[in-house]
Each structure stands twice: as structure tokens, then as C-alpha cells.
Scaffold this active site. Structure first.
Site, PDB file in Angstrom:
ATOM      1  N   ILE B  24      11.120  18.601   1.783  1.00 40.58           N
ATOM      2  CA  ILE B  24      11.444  17.678   2.871  1.00 40.58           C
ATOM      3  C   ILE B  24      11.135  16.226   2.528  1.00 40.58           C
ATOM      4  CG2 ILE B  24      11.364  19.278   4.825  1.00 40.58           C
ATOM      5  CD1 ILE B  24       8.432  18.518   5.216  1.00 40.58           C
ATOM      6  N   GLU B  26       9.855  13.226  -0.822  1.00 43.24           N
ATOM      7  CA  GLU B  26       9.606  12.996  -2.232  1.00 43.24           C
ATOM      8  C   GLU B  26       9.136  11.561  -2.418  1.00 43.24           C
ATOM      9  OE1 GLU B  26      12.834  14.226  -4.543  1.00 43.24           O
ATOM     10  OE2 GLU B  26      12.090  13.337  -6.396  1.00 43.24           O
ATOM     11  N   THR B  28       6.515   8.818  -5.232  1.00 41.99           N
ATOM     12  CA  THR B  28       5.963   8.676  -6.569  1.00 41.99           C
ATOM     13  C   THR B  28       4.776   9.607  -6.792  1.00 41.99           C
ATOM     14  OG1 THR B  28       4.799   6.801  -5.664  1.00 41.99           O
ATOM     15  CG2 THR B  28       6.676   6.329  -7.082  1.00 41.99           C
ATOM     16  N   GLY B  30       4.455  12.635  -5.661  1.00 40.89           N
ATOM     17  CA  GLY B  30       4.830  14.032  -5.764  1.00 40.89           C
ATOM     18  C   GLY B  30       5.854  14.418  -4.717  1.00 40.89           C
ATOM     19  N   LEU B  31       5.766  15.646  -4.242  1.00 43.36           N
ATOM     20  CA  LEU B  31       6.792  16.184  -3.345  1.00 43.36           C
ATOM     21  C   LEU B  31       6.167  16.749  -2.082  1.00 43.36           C
ATOM     22  CD1 LEU B  31       8.611  18.246  -6.115  1.00 43.36           C
ATOM     23  CD2 LEU B  31       9.394  16.064  -5.170  1.00 43.36           C
ATOM     24  N   VAL B  32       6.966  16.831  -1.029  1.00 46.81           N
ATOM     25  CA  VAL B  32       6.502  17.516   0.181  1.00 46.81           C
ATOM     26  C   VAL B  32       7.464  18.655   0.504  1.00 46.81           C
ATOM     27  CG1 VAL B  32       5.820  17.300   2.589  1.00 46.81           C
ATOM     28  CG2 VAL B  32       5.575  15.351   1.054  1.00 46.81           C
ATOM     29  N   LYS B  55       2.080  19.152   0.708  1.00 48.19           N
ATOM     30  CA  LYS B  55       2.244  17.951  -0.103  1.00 48.19           C
ATOM     31  C   LYS B  55       1.711  18.262  -1.495  1.00 48.19           C
ATOM     32  CE  LYS B  55       0.779  13.096   0.411  1.00 48.19           C
ATOM     33  NZ  LYS B  55       0.234  12.177   1.426  1.00 48.19           N
ATOM     34  N   ASP B 154      -2.652   1.461   6.128  1.00 44.82           N
ATOM     35  CA  ASP B 154      -1.231   1.553   5.837  1.00 44.82           C
ATOM     36  C   ASP B 154      -0.455   2.125   7.016  1.00 44.82           C
ATOM     37  OD1 ASP B 154       1.041   1.172   4.323  1.00 44.82           O
ATOM     38  OD2 ASP B 154       0.907   3.126   3.350  1.00 44.82           O
TER      39      ASP B 154
END
Lengths: 257, 472
Positions: B24, B26, B28, B30-32, B55, B154
Site C-alpha cells: 500500500i 513505498e 525511501t 522501505g515498503l508498507v 512497514k 513532522d
């Protein structure tokens, strides 16, 4: 959490004194006694300390690293988790947690420099990185640790005896040669160090302690443990425990393949 | 938490507790992935098949071990517990490729998508009840963080998740703690960490080179988000000057000054001490904007409580800026419509329910991030989560593929940021597994960020909502 020790994972993980000196089955099988188990922890705490001096990190990082180290051995055996590797990996992880990352290659470099030809201590960067992950697991991903330093300064100020700061601070440093941080709330450890410092330096803090309304029995017990430690063990700041004392114990542990 | 030890096969045992649905997000770092706890798993008791966002952190640069971003996130989320903050459900390690996985309760929406839906699809303002409820919950979560000495650093719409249908429908979860800090740790400037954060929500003191963070930086971001909820447009869309180690962002400051007027040393005494204010007299102190036009941008009456609250959040002097605790007590939250627990229900009886889009899922990607499997098994972008057209065998097939071959992550991958690029607008398939890029220019949304989720019980520890009449 950061504001409240009592709500922290550190507080929830505190152990009884009997629980920290349990030698894991795998180590018992190798003939490691309770006393020897304690010796390794003392020696390796000093090892972490000396390594940290080389890479120049703050006191807090060292204290966190040693806390991780001691916490690991309430759950894992030295047979399975080689303390010679766990020690630098704890320092590595603690440096990240305390926002002053030390590079793994620097640790490898200084370990070589410190331990010379003894290749039981020699590890590659890869070994430290792999151990870092195993540590995260062993610590159950609880990484925030409280220390006595901050309460110490606050309490000394409150008691109006800031001239004892250096002495009491040194005592706090030495408490990491024991498992106290796994057992008592950090401010109680700070109080014990103030108690010892004020007795040895002839400062009358009796009424100040009374007003604090803390359990003086606990403060005195911790103080006795610290004084007992000084009487029992001689830890050279440059070398840790003497070779005759620690080598036979370390030799009972398996070395890396 | 997760036991990373491999079982009989060489795939970690923990992986078998999930049914993987797809990717779902992406970024820097990594990926989720979206996954579901298998009903057989002990933790699944009472939460049958609950969706989980996983994640995955790539290994950071060669020789650097676990990314400091991941460490920070684990360290903080393992300690905190609040209804309006994401809940870390589990941490897993795959020792074989040294990758780390954080599992969160899944949230179907986030403010970035909610705002976008209103702006691009509905062309309709978000109703007042929803705006107020979202803002109140955001402040409630932030107040919890700040009172625990945590600064998020953030905050932006894509990091603020909103739960989809279910027990916690319409509840806000603050996410992405990869930059968050406990105050007592030394707070290095962001640039020192090599982290690039979108500048639109960045407080003016940071843009002018303030060395020390305070919780007021988060409140500035909340002010920007409040305005964006009202107008559906980012309030200060500056163009970022890249590749400069200097925090100074002239265009962003100019956008702020244009709306709020020029700051003055009279109103903000410590301004004089900020490095960029001193050094760059020519540019920032040069031309002056006198008229403040905030009320015309947000279309609020200048004397009303909503405008009063907003302008207190956008106060230049961080020491005078309203705190989260004070904001929760503001008159705005005591007048109709009162804020409620489910921000997404209609504000008036009979009013139409807004059907927010659900996240697109790329079912062609496995846990390794490797595109695989029959590309025909695409999700339809808007299928309800229960009806994901994924056959039961598919995830397992993916897992085998994933854990069997175990291709290593490319070494040297940059681990700077932490959020994933939004995949909205992407239709499932991403054959080359090319990182999705979106909106590079000043006009487009720069948050290449997002994803992941959370929740937690019913939040009984909460102080509760600030009014008599609740909308549960």
C-alpha cells in the site's frame, strides 16, 4: 513516558534482586556459578566502559548500553549470546537510541586496538549488526531507559550540597558494575549515592532525607550493596577484573565458531 | 513481540501469522504492506482478520545496521499509548536478510486523502463538524505527546491517519514517529540527520535557523493543517531550495510573510537572535508585507473563535504560540457543532455520508517488494477491504516466493526518510517495482509520504471529549 518513570516500560520491567542473579540453564551446564556469572557482568560492563571512552560517547550512552547488557542476561544465556560480542553491540544500539550514533566499523577498530591479539574478542562489522537485531528481540523492543544522573543533579541541588556532585556522580557510575538499575527506580539509586557521599564527606543530610519521605530502608539497603561491592571487587578502570580472576570464567564460555 | 527465529522452513515463523494482501505504500525507507492476522493466531482473538499495516524497513546503508529512523519509531511507540496515536502492534525481524518489520493497526484514511477527495472529487468543503472533530483529536493526541516530552517534528496531513469503518471509525491517529524526539535528547537540526522533510508545515523559527526545537513547531504545523482542512489547499506552498545544508528557505518564508505580514522584533523579540534573520537582511528584511490576509484566505470572520484559534497557532513567536493543552480549552471547541469521537459521520441528521476512497492495494507485490504473481489479480481501486479480490491461496503463495528465494535488498539504499510515497492514483500493478514518484514541482504536493496505521482499544485512558453532548 519520558516525563513519568512510573508509566515507562523501564518501570514495568523492574525485577526482584533474586531474579537478576539466576544463571541460565545453558550456562549452569558449563559449570558457571552465580558468582562467576556476576564476574562476567562486572568485567564486561567495564569493557563497555573502556570501549566507550575510545569512541567518546556521553555518560548516558554508556549507562544505557550496560543496562541493555544486564537486561539481556536476565533472559538469555552467555552460552548462546557471547558477552564479548553482546557488549559492543549494546554500545552500538545504545548510541543510536541516545541519538549519538557510533559507526560499527569504529567499534570494530577500537576493539582490535583494546584487546590486541586475543581473537576471542575479535568481531567483524557484520557480527555486530547481526547481534544488534538479536538484541532488539531480546530486549523485547523496549529501548527507553532511565538513569540516576538527572535526578542526582536535581536532588543535590535541592539538598544544597552541590559540592558533592563529582563524588556522588562517580558513585552513580560505579553502580553500573552492579545490577541495581534493573531492580530499583533510578532516583532511589541516586539517593543512595547521595547518602553514601554525605556520610563519607560528613554532611548532615538527616533532616533533608526525612523531609523527602522516601523509604530510608531501601536507600540504606542500596547503599550497603554499593559499599559491599567496593569491599568485594577490585575493578581496574583500565583493565576490568584481573586476568587470574576473569580468564578461567571466560574460558568456560564457548567462543565463536 | 515477534520471534524472528526460522521454523522448520527457512521462512520466519512470524510471517505465517499474516495473510498478505498487498503493497500500500513505498518510500525511501522501505515498503508498507496491508495484511491480516490469520484467525488462528492468538493475537487475532476478538479481532478476527483485523487489517494490519506492515512497514518494512530496508537495511540502511552497508554497515549501518538498523536505521535510526526505525529505532526512534520503535523506541517511542513502544512506550506510548493513546487513542489518537498509532499503535505499534508488533515488531518482527527477518534475520536472513536483516530486515525489520513494524506492524500497526491499519487505518483506511489519512488527512491528505480526505482533503484531496473533497478538493478533487467532491469540490466541496469539509463540513464544520468534521473539521472541528479532526482538529480536536489531533490536538488531543499532540497534547499527550507533548506532556510526555515528545515532539513529533513532522506533522502533515499524510502523517495523520483516520480510521475506516469499524469500532474506531473516524478516529484520528498521529503516525510516523521517524523524526520524533524526546526533548531531553539533544535535538540536532534536521539537516544534520540528512533527512528531508516537506517544508510547507515547517515553523518560521526553523526556517530562520533556530537551533533548538520546542513543541511549538508541532503547533505551527497544526495551524497549517487547520487552514488546509478549511480551504482544501496547503496554506503556505513554498518551493523548496534543495541541496542546501542551510535551513534557510526563502521562498517558504516569503509565502508565510505574504499571508501573515512581516514579523517584527517588537512582536517577536528573539527573532533578532536567529541566524538567518541576522545574516540575510537583504532578502528577508528587505521587502515588507504589511497587510495580513489570513482571514480572506481561510474565509473566516476575523472576530470569530475559529479564526482566533488559527491565528494563535500561527503566532510567529514560538513562546507566544498557543500550546496543545491551551488549544483544547479554546472557545472554538465549546460552541456548536461540538467535536465528537467519530469525525467522519454526517454533522446533521439526514446529511449525506461522504464515502472516502480506500487505499489502493498493489496485490502483485510480495513482502520482498518483488513484483510477482499473476498480474491479473489486481485490486479494483475501491473494493471494500472485506471484498479484496484476493483468493485465499494467493498470500501464501506470495510468502513462499518471498521467503524462499530471499533476494537481498540492494545495499546502499538510501534510508533517509521514513514515509512511503502515496500510491493513490496508481492502479495496482507496478511491474518494474518502480518507486512511485508524484508531484515534484512547487504546485504538486511534496509529501511523498504516508502509510501505515494503528489504533488500539477503546482509548479509555482518554480524558474524554470536551463537552456534554457526545456524538458517539
Amino acid at each position: 513516558m519520558a516525563a513519568n518513570f512510573w508509566a515507562s516500560s523501564h518501570s514495568k520491567q523492574q525485577l526482584d534482586p533474586e531474579e537478576v542473579d539466576v544463571v541460565p540453564a545453558a550456562d549452569r551446564e558449563r559449570g558457571i556459578t552465580t558468582e562467576e556469572f556476576r564476574l562476567v557482568k562486572i568485567h564486561m560492563s567495564s569493557h563497555i566502559w573502556r570501549l566507550a571512552q575510545q569512541v567518546k560517547v556521553r555518560q548516558r550512552v554508556i549507562a544505557t548500553a550496560i543496562t541493555y547488557f544486564r537486561r539481556v542476561y536476565t533472559r538469555k544465556s552467555m552460552t548462546e549470546y557471547d558477552p564479548r560480542l553482546v557488549a559492543p553491540a549494546c554500545l552500538y544500539l545504545a548510541s543510536k537510541v541516545e541519538e549519538s550514533t557510533v559507526q560499527a566499523r569504529l567499534l570494530v577498530f577500537y576493539i582490535k586496538k583494546m584487546c590486541g591479539p586475543d581473537d576471542k574478542y575479535r568481531f567483524e562489522i557484520k557480527d555486530i549488526l547481526e547481534m544488534e537485531m538479536k538484541l532488539l528481540e531480546a530486549l523485547d523492543y523496549y529501548l527507553v531507559v532511565y538513569h540516576p544522573y538527572r535526578p542526582l543533579l536535581h536532588l543535590l541541588q535541592n539538598a544544597g550540597i552541590t559540592d558533592l556532585t563529582q563524588f556522588a556522580w562517580g558513585l552513580v557510575n560505579d553502580t553500573y558494575k552492579m545490577d541495581l538499575i534493573l531492580i530499583y527506580p533510578p532516583y532511589m539509586i541516586a539517593l543512595a549515592c547521595i547518602y553514601i557521599a554525605s556520610v563519607l564527606k560528613d554532611k548532615d543530610t538527616t533532616s533533608w532525607f526525612e523531609e523527602l519521605r522516601v523509604d530510608m530502608n531501601i536507600v540504606k539497603n542500596i547503599s550497603m550493596e554499593i559499599l559491599d561491592f567496593y569491599e568485594t571487587y577490585k575493578v581496574d578502570p583500565q583493565r576490568g577484573l584481573s586476568d587470574e580472576k576473569i580468564s578461567p570464567v571466560m574460558n568456560k564460555l564457548p567462543t565463536k565458531a | 513481540m515477534g520471534d524472528g527465529r526460522a521454523g522448520a522452513s527457512n521462512r520466519p515463523a512470524w510471517l505465517q501469522q499474516y495473510d498478505l494482501i498487498g503493497k500500500i505504500g513505498e518510500g525511501t525507507y522501505g515498503l508498507v504492506f496491508l495484511a491480516r492476522l490469520k484467525p488462528t493466531h492468538p493475537q487475532a482473538a476478538g479481532r478476527r482478520g483485523s487489517p494490519i499495516a506492515i512497514k518494512k524497513f530496508k537495511q540502511s546503508k552497508e554497515g549501518d545496521g538498523v536505521s535510526p529512523t526505525a529505532i526512534r519509531e520503535i523506541m517511542l511507540l513502544r512506550e506510548i499509548n493513546h487513542e489518537n496515536v498509532v499503535k505499534l502492534v508488533n515488531v518482527h525481524i527477518n534475520h536472513a536478510d536483516m530486515s525489520l518489520y513494524l506492524a500497526f493497526d491499519y487505518a483506511e484514511h489519512d488527512l491528505y486523502e480526505v482533503i484531496r477527495h473533497h478538493r478533487e472529487k467532491l469540490n466541496l468543503a469539509i463540513n464544520q463538524y468534521t473539521v472541528k472533530s479532526l482538529l480536536w483529536q489531533l490536538l488531543n493526541g499532540l497534547n499527550y505527546l507533548h506532556s510526555n516530552w515528545i515532539i513529533h517534528r513532522d506533522l502533515k496531513p499524510s502523517n495523520i491517519l483516520v480510521m475506516g469503518e469499524g469500532e474506531e471509525h473516524g478516529i484520528i491517529k498521529i503516525a510516523d514517529f521517524g523524526l520524533a524526539r524526546i526533548y531531553q535528547a539533544p535535538l540536532k537540526p534536521l539537516s544534520d540527520n540528512g533527512v528531508v522533510v516537506t517544508i510547507w508545515y515547517r515553523a518560521p523559527e526553523l526556517l530562520l535557523g533556530a537551533k533548538h526545537y520546542t513543541s511549538a513547531v508541532d503547533m505551527w504545523a497544526v495551524g497549517c493543517i487547520f487552514a488546509e482542512l478549511l480551504t482544501l489547499k496547503p496554506l503556505f506552498q513554498g518551493v523548496e531550495a534543495k541541496a542546501t545544508p542551510n535551513p534557510f528557505q526563502l521562498d517558504q518564508l516569503d509565502k508565510i510573510f505574504k499571508v501573515l505580514g512581516h514579523p517584527t522584533v517588537e512582536k517577536w523579540p528573539t527573532l533578532a537572535n536567529l541566524p538567518c534573520w541576522q545574516n540575510d537582511q537583504q532578502h528577508i528584511q528587505g521587502h515588507k508585507y504589511e497587510n495580513t490576509g489570513l482571514h480572506t484566505i481561510v474565509h473566516l470572520p476575523q472576530k470569530g473563535p475559529a479564526f482566533d484559534l488559527l491565528s494563535r497557532m500561527l503566532e510567529y513567536d514560538p513562546r507566544k504560540r498557543i500550546t496543545a493543552a491551551q488549544a483544547l480549552e479554546h472557545e472554538y471547541f465549546r460552541m456548536d457543532p461540538l467535536p465528537g469521537r467519530n469525525a467522519l459521520i454526517p454533522s446533521q441528521p439526514g446529511e449525506k455520508i461522504v464515502a472516502y476512497p480506500i487505499r489502493p492495494v498493489d496485490t502483485s507485490t510480495d513482502f520482498e517488494g518483488t513484483t510477482s504473481l499473476q498480474p491479473t489479480q489486481l485490486p479494483s481501486g475501491n473494493a471494500p477491504p472485506g471484498g479484496q479480490p484476493v483468493p485465499r491461496q494467493l498470500p501464501r503463495q506470495m510468502q513462499q516466493q518471498a521467503m524462499g528465494g530471499m533476494p537481498r535488498m540492494p545495499a546502499g539504499a538510501n534510508m533517509g526518510a521514513f514515509g512511503a510515497a502515496p500510491q493513490a492514483g496508481m492502479v495496482g500493478l507496478n511491474p518494474g517495482n518502480i518507486p512511485m514518484q508524484r508531484g515534484a514541482g512547487g504546485q504538486a504536493h511534496p509529501h511523498q509520504l504516508r502509510r501505515k496505521a494503528d489504533q488500539q482499544g477503546m482509548g479509555m485512558q482518554n480524558p474524554g471529549y470536551p463537552q456534554q453532548k457526545r456524538r458517539f
